[in-house]
Design an enzyme around this catalytic site. Sequence first.
Site, PDB file in Angstrom:
ATOM      1  CE  LYS A 137      -3.474   2.710   2.943  1.00  0.00           C
ATOM      2  NZ  LYS A 137      -4.379   2.473   3.896  1.00  0.00           N
ATOM      3  CG  ASP A 160      -5.851   7.763   4.652  1.00  0.00           C
ATOM      4  OD1 ASP A 160      -6.779   8.484   4.325  1.00  0.00           O
ATOM      5  OD2 ASP A 160      -5.699   6.811   5.441  1.00  0.00           O
ATOM      6  CE  LYS A 185      -6.902   8.560   8.076  1.00  0.00           C
ATOM      7  NZ  LYS A 185      -7.514   7.459   8.778  1.00  0.00           N
ATOM      8  CG  ASP A 234      -2.072   5.242   4.879  1.00  0.00           C
ATOM      9  OD1 ASP A 234      -1.975   3.886   5.573  1.00  0.00           O
ATOM     10  OD2 ASP A 234      -3.089   5.443   4.435  1.00  0.00           O
ATOM     11  CG  ASP A 245     -10.123   7.314   6.498  1.00  0.00           C
ATOM     12  OD1 ASP A 245      -8.955   7.279   6.131  1.00  0.00           O
ATOM     13  OD2 ASP A 245     -10.197   7.512   7.843  1.00  0.00           O
ATOM     14  CD  GLU A 302      -7.090   5.264   2.593  1.00  0.00           C
ATOM     15  OE1 GLU A 302      -7.858   5.192   2.990  1.00  0.00           O
ATOM     16  OE2 GLU A 302      -5.750   5.118   2.946  1.00  0.00           O
ATOM     17  NE  ARG A 309     -11.056  -1.300   3.750  1.00  0.00           N
ATOM     18  CZ  ARG A 309     -11.776  -1.567   4.857  1.00  0.00           C
ATOM     19  NH1 ARG A 309     -12.757  -2.104   4.810  1.00  0.00           N
ATOM     20  NH2 ARG A 309     -11.160  -1.014   5.947  1.00  0.00           N
TER      21      ARG A 309
HETATM   22  N1  BES Z   1      -4.563   4.299   7.077  1.00  0.00           N
HETATM   23  C1  BES Z   1      -5.689   4.000   7.589  1.00  0.00           C
HETATM   24  C2  BES Z   1      -5.455   2.962   8.698  1.00  0.00           C
HETATM   25  C3  BES Z   1      -4.689   3.373   9.914  1.00  0.00           C
HETATM   26  C4  BES Z   1      -5.102   3.927  10.972  1.00  0.00           C
HETATM   27  C5  BES Z   1      -3.099   3.379   9.772  1.00  0.00           C
HETATM   28  C6  BES Z   1      -4.223   4.192  11.954  1.00  0.00           C
HETATM   29  C7  BES Z   1      -2.466   3.524  10.863  1.00  0.00           C
HETATM   30  C8  BES Z   1      -2.882   3.915  11.946  1.00  0.00           C
HETATM   31  C9  BES Z   1      -6.659   3.374   6.663  1.00  0.00           C
HETATM   32  O1  BES Z   1      -6.753   3.863   5.396  1.00  0.00           O
HETATM   33  C10 BES Z   1      -7.907   3.949   7.301  1.00  0.00           C
HETATM   34  O2  BES Z   1      -8.368   5.170   7.420  1.00  0.00           O
HETATM   35  N2  BES Z   1      -8.731   3.004   7.903  1.00  0.00           N
HETATM   36  C11 BES Z   1     -10.082   3.178   8.524  1.00  0.00           C
HETATM   37  C12 BES Z   1     -11.232   2.203   8.029  1.00  0.00           C
HETATM   38  C13 BES Z   1     -12.605   2.512   8.161  1.00  0.00           C
HETATM   39  C14 BES Z   1     -12.931   3.572   7.632  1.00  0.00           C
HETATM   40  C15 BES Z   1     -13.160   1.494   7.733  1.00  0.00           C
HETATM   41  C16 BES Z   1      -9.746   2.928   9.929  1.00  0.00           C
HETATM   42  O3  BES Z   1      -9.125   2.137  10.235  1.00  0.00           O
HETATM   43  O4  BES Z   1     -10.458   3.768  10.775  1.00  0.00           O
HETATM   44 ZN    ZN Z   2      -5.028   4.705   4.678  1.00  0.00          ZN
HETATM   45 MN    MN Z   3      -8.010   5.763   5.143  1.00  0.00          MN
END
Ligand code: BES
Ligand code: ZN
Ligand code: MN
Length: 500
Positions: free
Chosen positions: A267, A272, A279, A290, A349, A351, A353
């Site tokens: 990834k 992000d 966020k 990220d 968010d 993104e 996947r």
């Molecule tokens: N890049 C984030 C995941 C992340 C969170 C990495 C904290 C490192 C620390 C990912 O893209 C994300 O935002 N995931 C969301 C998914 C949710 C919207 C289903 C998450 O984990 O909150």
């Molecule tokens: Zn992310």
């Molecule tokens: Mn995200």
Amino acid sequence: MELKFEAKPIEQVESDAVIVVAFDKDSAASGLTPEVTMAANAATGGWIEEVYESGEFAGKPFDMSLLHRPTGLMAKRLLVVGGGKGAKFSGAELRNATAAAVRFLKSKGARSMALALDAGPALEDLATAAAEGAILGDYEPDQYKTGEKDTHAVETFSVAAPGAPGGMNEFLDRALIVAEAQNFARALASEPANRMTPSVLAQRAREMCFGSALQCEVMDQATMRQLGMGALLAVAQGSAEPPALIILRYHPFEETDGAPHLGLVGKGVTFDSGGISIKPSENMDKMKYDMCGGAAVLGAMQAIARLAPSIRVTALIPAVENMPGSRAQRPGDIVTTLSGKTVEVLNTDAEGRLILADALTYARQQGCTHLVDAATLTGAIVVALGHLYTGAFGNDEALLDQTLAAARAAGEKLWPMPLDEEYKDELKSPFADLPNIGTRWGGAITAAMFLKQFADPTPWVHLDIAGTAWLEEKKPYMPKGPTGVAVRTLVRLATGWEEK
Ligand code: BES
Ligand code: ZN
Ligand code: MN
């Protein structure tokens, strides 16, 4: 840093500092002290016994005590570092103990260091781990500090063991390649998002491949459109920075039809923001990390090119910036992925996947027979496993076991996570083939379940490194910042493939 092996007794090791390991009191009492540590104690008239007795040193992990001008030794200083329980001591402990010792000594101005070990059956593993630890410990994410640096890079690190068999330098050469690759991944990850856009990441990949055994191709937005990578494009469309799909190809010396072809997918979200599902501002700066999965895959490829395993490896890094620009995708948008499956984007968010879905499909189209991805995919994996273990998911027990074994051998902590078909019930969309988020619970699993739809039926492992890719608070062996996690596991998986 120059690495070398010296088959010398500790007394004859010349360097700014020579390091020995000593275990906790119980282990010392049960005779588990390394012979070389006893030798250092004898040479110095019992200094090591004395630091235990004084209470300044208990042999616990990262305990340290430093002696200047040790009598009987040629080195300028003697450092004793704690190794914890002697019976549990292995490469993983030594890697961190050495890194901690190196960080301590460089902060005291030492430029050449040596670690003294006992010759024995474990020497190859221990020397490898120590050499990796030295190089990893030397890393500082201080490239944007102007003026005089607090510490200087270490010039030479040697491993000393009297009576060691020949060929030890080969192990150190491999350790150098692997640890430098991990530091390369950390250097990429430590760049802030204004300096590490998808195009810059692609340029760094090109530079890395130049003069190596790797071919590099960077797919641009126009080609992604032609091919139909609707999910990857949807994430990219909110940013002024164009996306890039970075593809690196390694071919072994001998290729046979039907041979395995490993695909490594990372990834590469260079920032992000969350997109329209933005966020909170607190901790948003962390989202420059990220792209750690992409950085890990690039680092692994650097080492793979140098170590020349006999398996074909293709790396794919979808690189994008997830931004809420006026062209950004909206919650509720429905995109068509490269696989043909449609996805309802309920949260912009989620993104990672989306971009991985298209990259996994493309990897399969490229003929990969086995897939491993690394991604800072979910906050939920941090809730589940904290910052110690990377979560490992998969659709194929053999490949998952192989990956877990590679991680163990490489000294990285991976924990297997469930991925039963029943979890698919969490991924239902009334309007498209699947939504990009599940319900409230098991978020790391539903994210993995989403990816599985694009990896199946190819054997695949997914490493969620969101909790392990960077360190929030510095450790004795590592500064705050990117860890380079997964590089060693991916390299070991490729180089150890034929041994399985
Ligand atoms: N890049 C984030 C995941 C992340 C969170 C990495 C904290 C490192 C620390 C990912 O893209 C994300 O935002 N995931 C969301 C998914 C949710 C919207 C289903 C998450 O984990 O909150
Ligand atoms: Zn992310
Ligand atoms: Mn995200």
